[in-house]
Design an enzyme around this catalytic site. Structure first.
Site, mmCIF file in Angstrom:
data_model
loop_
_atom_site.group_PDB
_atom_site.id
_atom_site.type_symbol
_atom_site.label_atom_id
_atom_site.label_comp_id
_atom_site.label_asym_id
_atom_site.label_seq_id
_atom_site.Cartn_x
_atom_site.Cartn_y
_atom_site.Cartn_z
ATOM 1 N N SER A 15 0.809 -1.223 0.000
ATOM 2 C CA SER A 15 0.000 0.000 0.000
ATOM 3 C C SER A 15 0.838 1.267 0.000
ATOM 4 O O SER A 15 0.402 2.302 -0.506
ATOM 5 C CB SER A 15 -0.946 0.011 1.208
ATOM 6 O OG SER A 15 -0.212 -0.096 2.420
ATOM 7 N N ASP A 193 -0.760 6.061 11.419
ATOM 8 C CA ASP A 193 -0.709 4.724 12.010
ATOM 9 C C ASP A 193 0.704 4.155 12.080
ATOM 10 O O ASP A 193 0.884 2.983 12.355
ATOM 11 C CB ASP A 193 -1.611 3.756 11.234
ATOM 12 C CG ASP A 193 -1.181 3.579 9.779
ATOM 13 O OD1 ASP A 193 -0.208 4.239 9.349
ATOM 14 O OD2 ASP A 193 -1.823 2.779 9.076
ATOM 15 N N HIS A 196 1.523 4.036 7.159
ATOM 16 C CA HIS A 196 1.162 4.697 5.901
ATOM 17 C C HIS A 196 1.574 6.168 5.951
ATOM 18 O O HIS A 196 0.973 6.956 6.688
ATOM 19 C CB HIS A 196 -0.336 4.574 5.647
ATOM 20 C CG HIS A 196 -0.783 3.156 5.459
ATOM 21 N ND1 HIS A 196 -1.302 2.406 6.490
ATOM 22 C CD2 HIS A 196 -0.763 2.353 4.365
ATOM 23 C CE1 HIS A 196 -1.595 1.189 6.034
ATOM 24 N NE2 HIS A 196 -1.276 1.135 4.754
#
Length: 219
Positions: A15, A193, A196
């Site tokens: 991601s 977090d 990310h």
């Protein structure tokens, strides 16, 4: 700079590489096809300062990927796209699933599998690259070295260093790039977090990559 005329530079990962990139294959500079992350920033910097080179940046990152899932799509998302330079950043989910999904061991990619999987992929791919391989280590945006996830990530980072040495690849210490910022800012300045990155974090990743590629920021 290590990039040369007409090179195809492919970024693959999870991601952190994906960040909303176009499907099935993101490439070029039109309509932000590369997503909103560090591949987009790298493309912008390279093509703004060296437009004469015509560097084609490609992004095949997929959110949630581990080294195991990366291997499953390697042929279509790397080999078949014929990159000159390949940049790989994977490992965050390999570690994270051990902490956020401890009761689902089938999702865990432990260190031995992680390293052996990447070793096989690099052994198969490096001879096909006219430019070279870049290994960007996974990271955890946390200053406490005793934090269990930060400590485990360090073991995967060490594996990336070993693989870079074995395959004569360029190693990018992404953790060091974030640790420098964390000397004066809390982790929330970079990421909500600790995994990310926001725009500041992605810029740090892009700059770390470009420095490793000996990019001339003064051009």
């Amino acid at each position: 700079m290590k990039l040369s005329q007409g090179n195809r530079l492919l970024f693959i990962g999870d991601s952190v590489t994906d960040v909303g990139r176009e499907r099935p294959v993101a490439q070029g500079t039109l309509f932000n096809r590369l997503g909103r992350g560090y591949p987009h920033i790298v493309s912008g910097m390279v093509n703004a300062l060296h437009p004469e080179l015509g560097i084609n940046v490609i992004n095949t990152g997929v959110s949630g990927d581990t080294a195991r899932r990366l291997a499953a799509r390697w042929q279509t998302d790397v080999i078949d796209l014929h990159p000159d330079w390949l940049s790989v950043m994977i490992g965050i989910n390999d570690v994270w699933r051990q902490f956020d999904s401890p009761c689902e061991p089938e999702q865990h990619v432990l260190l031995d599998e992680y390293e052996s999987t990447l070793d096989e992929l690099f052994t198969r791919t490096c001879p096909l690259l006219s430019g070279g391989l870049v290994i960007m280590a996974p990271f955890y945006i946390e200053t406490n070295l005793q934090d269990r996830m930060r400590a485990e990530i360090a073991r995967y980072q060490a594996a990336c260093r070993r693989l870079a040495e074995k395959h004569h690849a360029i190693f990018v210490d992404t953790q060091a790039a974030f640790d420098r910022i964390l000397q004066s800012r809390h982790s929330s300045f970079i990421s909500w977090d600790r995994v990310h990155p926001n725009d500041v974090g992605h810029t740090a990743l892009a700059m770390a990559f470009l420095r490793a590629m000996e990019f001339d920021f003064e051009a």
